[in-house]
Enzyme design. Structure first.
Site, PDB file in Angstrom:
ATOM      1  N   GLU A  33       0.843  -1.199   0.000  1.00  0.00           N
ATOM      2  CA  GLU A  33       0.000   0.000   0.000  1.00  0.00           C
ATOM      3  C   GLU A  33       0.878   1.249   0.000  1.00  0.00           C
ATOM      4  O   GLU A  33       1.753   1.391   0.841  1.00  0.00           O
ATOM      5  CB  GLU A  33      -0.919  -0.002   1.225  1.00  0.00           C
ATOM      6  CG  GLU A  33      -1.717   1.272   1.437  1.00  0.00           C
ATOM      7  CD  GLU A  33      -2.535   1.671   0.215  1.00  0.00           C
ATOM      8  OE1 GLU A  33      -2.302   2.800  -0.290  1.00  0.00           O
ATOM      9  OE2 GLU A  33      -3.376   0.885  -0.239  1.00  0.00           O
ATOM     10  N   GLY A  39      -6.833   0.356   3.388  1.00  0.00           N
ATOM     11  CA  GLY A  39      -8.261   0.562   3.155  1.00  0.00           C
ATOM     12  C   GLY A  39      -8.612   1.232   1.850  1.00  0.00           C
ATOM     13  O   GLY A  39      -9.772   1.251   1.445  1.00  0.00           O
ATOM     14  N   CYS A  42     -12.090   3.676  -0.577  1.00  0.00           N
ATOM     15  CA  CYS A  42     -13.365   3.422   0.100  1.00  0.00           C
ATOM     16  C   CYS A  42     -13.319   3.783   1.579  1.00  0.00           C
ATOM     17  O   CYS A  42     -14.154   4.528   2.079  1.00  0.00           O
ATOM     18  CB  CYS A  42     -13.752   1.959  -0.072  1.00  0.00           C
ATOM     19  SG  CYS A  42     -15.258   1.511   0.809  1.00  0.00           S
ATOM     20  N   GLY A 116       4.386   0.163  -5.010  1.00  0.00           N
ATOM     21  CA  GLY A 116       4.743  -1.136  -5.575  1.00  0.00           C
ATOM     22  C   GLY A 116       4.768  -1.067  -7.096  1.00  0.00           C
ATOM     23  O   GLY A 116       3.805  -0.608  -7.713  1.00  0.00           O
ATOM     24  N   THR A 143      -5.170  -1.734  -7.598  1.00  0.00           N
ATOM     25  CA  THR A 143      -4.753  -0.340  -7.374  1.00  0.00           C
ATOM     26  C   THR A 143      -5.889   0.676  -7.475  1.00  0.00           C
ATOM     27  O   THR A 143      -5.684   1.861  -7.262  1.00  0.00           O
ATOM     28  CB  THR A 143      -3.626   0.038  -8.353  1.00  0.00           C
ATOM     29  OG1 THR A 143      -3.996  -0.383  -9.676  1.00  0.00           O
ATOM     30  CG2 THR A 143      -2.328  -0.656  -7.969  1.00  0.00           C
ATOM     31  N   GLY A 182     -24.329  11.900 -10.638  1.00  0.00           N
ATOM     32  CA  GLY A 182     -24.227  10.488 -10.280  1.00  0.00           C
ATOM     33  C   GLY A 182     -24.174  10.306  -8.777  1.00  0.00           C
ATOM     34  O   GLY A 182     -24.472  11.229  -8.007  1.00  0.00           O
ATOM     35  N   HIS A 444     -44.257  -7.542  10.278  1.00  0.00           N
ATOM     36  CA  HIS A 444     -45.055  -6.306  10.235  1.00  0.00           C
ATOM     37  C   HIS A 444     -44.923  -5.589  11.578  1.00  0.00           C
ATOM     38  O   HIS A 444     -45.004  -6.218  12.631  1.00  0.00           O
ATOM     39  CB  HIS A 444     -46.528  -6.647   9.981  1.00  0.00           C
ATOM     40  CG  HIS A 444     -47.435  -5.455  10.090  1.00  0.00           C
ATOM     41  ND1 HIS A 444     -47.516  -4.506   9.105  1.00  0.00           N
ATOM     42  CD2 HIS A 444     -48.275  -5.050  11.090  1.00  0.00           C
ATOM     43  CE1 HIS A 444     -48.380  -3.566   9.488  1.00  0.00           C
ATOM     44  NE2 HIS A 444     -48.860  -3.886  10.691  1.00  0.00           N
TER      45      HIS A 444
END
Length: 466
Positions: A33, A39, A42, A116, A143, A182, A444
């Site tokens: 990373e 993470g 996101c 990397g 990635t 969007g 319900h």
């Protein structure tokens, strides 16, 4: 030099989940990373922080608009403490990313921080505080993506911003102009509209959330107009210019007329693009397509047989849960298993309020494909649970095959739709008919009763409560 069965480049949902599954299957695994925290987009600047702000701003809006109606009196004026709100968001992010660190340790996955890049098909160089080289029998490229822009826009990260900057503003904008109707633009637009900003959405297509069922778009548009959003669809943005603290957006409407929007912030939210910078894919012989995505086959394998790619960096919807499924898929493929993903049954969600969720085919797709279908729809306002919570906007729509009654698509907008859609996914995974769902007992009062009623409506128009 350390050697691994699998090296995963990128620690977003696809990468870290893929790494965990590899480790579970007995494969010696490393994850790489480039940022200090795990993470990916996101957890750090995407799904998790945006939901934290959506929830905080929802609480504020409820306090201002609805508490009195619920019989809750608050003495004095309800105020926004944006600094505290942003701080709480960061606490949620820190706790979540810290959880990934724990999972890596628990599963004995070696973590490397640094960029990397491939030296060749089986060796990866990691440029961090120091340079390290590892050997990997198999590699998974995970990635991810980064915010896309338009070629003529200069994003200064101060007034002309992406979603990353929108998650940590120091003030509530007076007028936030959002380019793109969007998911990301609508969610962040709702956050700042609730906090008092004037919000204008400028969308190139003829409706907001244009990739989803048009009925959902129409209903969400109605909700947003009620909340006093300005929505300009069929507008092509031609320029974005900053003058001091003012941003001027010039666009052309469908009549060919020039239109100008002025605000103090402009959020550029026109989608995301694959991120392969610094990967040195060519050194491993890995091919990219003309859109910068890593080319893969049906096994998510690149043209180099020991290198795979998943998530936003390959074709398909850019969704965290799609990346997770692909991470597991590749891990199990490497381990010699025969996993399966049905991309038609990966749900899409917009976390506005009401939430919007969808799985399977839209009406537009079914018409285009010449498939005969029947439709059943049920309004949320007809539910006792919705009236109790004052969340009466929206509906559930079920599309079923006209001959076989098999459910082909489910589209919903309403309270907790992001959770309700899972029922539709389960039903469709098992190829249930509308009749099957209609005959299942639903507690319900709940929001899920709308799914049962929509199924009844699709089955000989038998809905009970409308």
């Amino acid at each position: 030099m350390k050697s691994y069965d699998v090296a995963v480049i990128g620690s977003g949902p696809g990468g870290y989940v893929g790494a965990i599954r590899c480790a579970q299957l007995g494969l010696k695994t490393a994850i790489i990373e480039k940022y200090a925290t795990l993470g990916g987009t996101c957890l750090n600047v995407g799904c998790i922080p945006s939901k934290a702000l959506l929830d905080s701003s929802h609480h504020f809006e409820d306090a201002v608009k609805h508490f009195e109606e619920h019989g809750i009196d608050i003495p004095g004026e309800v105020k926004v403490n944006l600094e505290k709100m942003i701080s709480r968001k960061q606490e949620v992010v820190d706790q979540t990313t810290g959880g990934i660190d724990f999972l890596m340790k628990k599963n004995n996955i070696d973590v490397y921080h640094g960029m990397g890049s491939f030296k060749d098909a089986t060796h990866i160089t990691i440029e961090g505080d120091e340079t390290t080289e590892i050997e990997a029998k198999n590699s998974i490229i995970a990635t991810g993506s980064k915010p896309a822009s338009l070629p003529f826009i200069d994003i200064d990260k101060e007034r002309i911003i992406t979603s990353t900057e929108a998650l940590k503003l120091k003030e509530v904008p007076k007028h936030l102009i959002i380019i793109g109707g969007g998911v990301i633009g609508l969610e962040l637009g709702q956050v700042y509209r609730r906090l008092g900003a004037e919000v204008t959405i400028v969308e190139y297509m003829d409706r907001i959330i244009p990739t989803m069922d048009s009925g959902l778009s129409k209903e969400l548009n109605k909700v947003f107009k009620k909340a006093k959003f300005s929505i300009a669809v069929s507008h092509k943005v031609k320029s974005v210019e900053r003058k001091g603290d003012e941003v001027i957006v010039k666009a052309e409407n469908k009549k060919g007329e020039d239109v100008e929007f002025k605000g103090d912030y402009c959020l550029v939210s026109v989608g995301r693009k694959p991120y392969t910078d610094g990967l040195n894919a060519e050194a491993a012989g890995v091919k990219l397509d003309d859109r910068g995505r890593v080319e893969v086959n049906e096994h998510l394998q690149t043209n180099v047989k020991n290198i795979y790619a998943i998530g936003d960096v390959v074709k398909g919807a850019m969704l965290a849960h799609k990346a997770e499924e692909e991470g597991v898929f590749v891990a199990e493929t490497i381990a010699g298993q025969k996993p399966h993903i049905d991309y038609n049954l990966i749900p899409g969600v917009v976390y506005t309020w009401p939430e919007v969720a969808s799985v399977g085919k839209t009406e537009e797709q079914l018409k285009e494909e010449g498939i005969e279908y029947k439709s059943g729809q049920f309004p949320m306002r007809a539910l006792g649970r919705s009236r109790a919570s004052m969340d009466t906007d929206g509906f559930v729509k079920i599309l079923a095959d006209k001959k076989t009654d098999e459910i082909l698509g489910v589209h919903m907008i309403g309270a907790r739709a992001a959770d309700l859609i899972a029922e539709a996914v389960v039903a469709m995974e098992y190829r249930a008919s509308a009749e099957d769902v209609a005959r299942m007992s639903h507690a319900h009062p709940t929001y899920t009763e709308a799914v049962k009623e929509a199924a009844l409506a699709a089955t000989e128009d038998r809905a009970l409560h409308v």
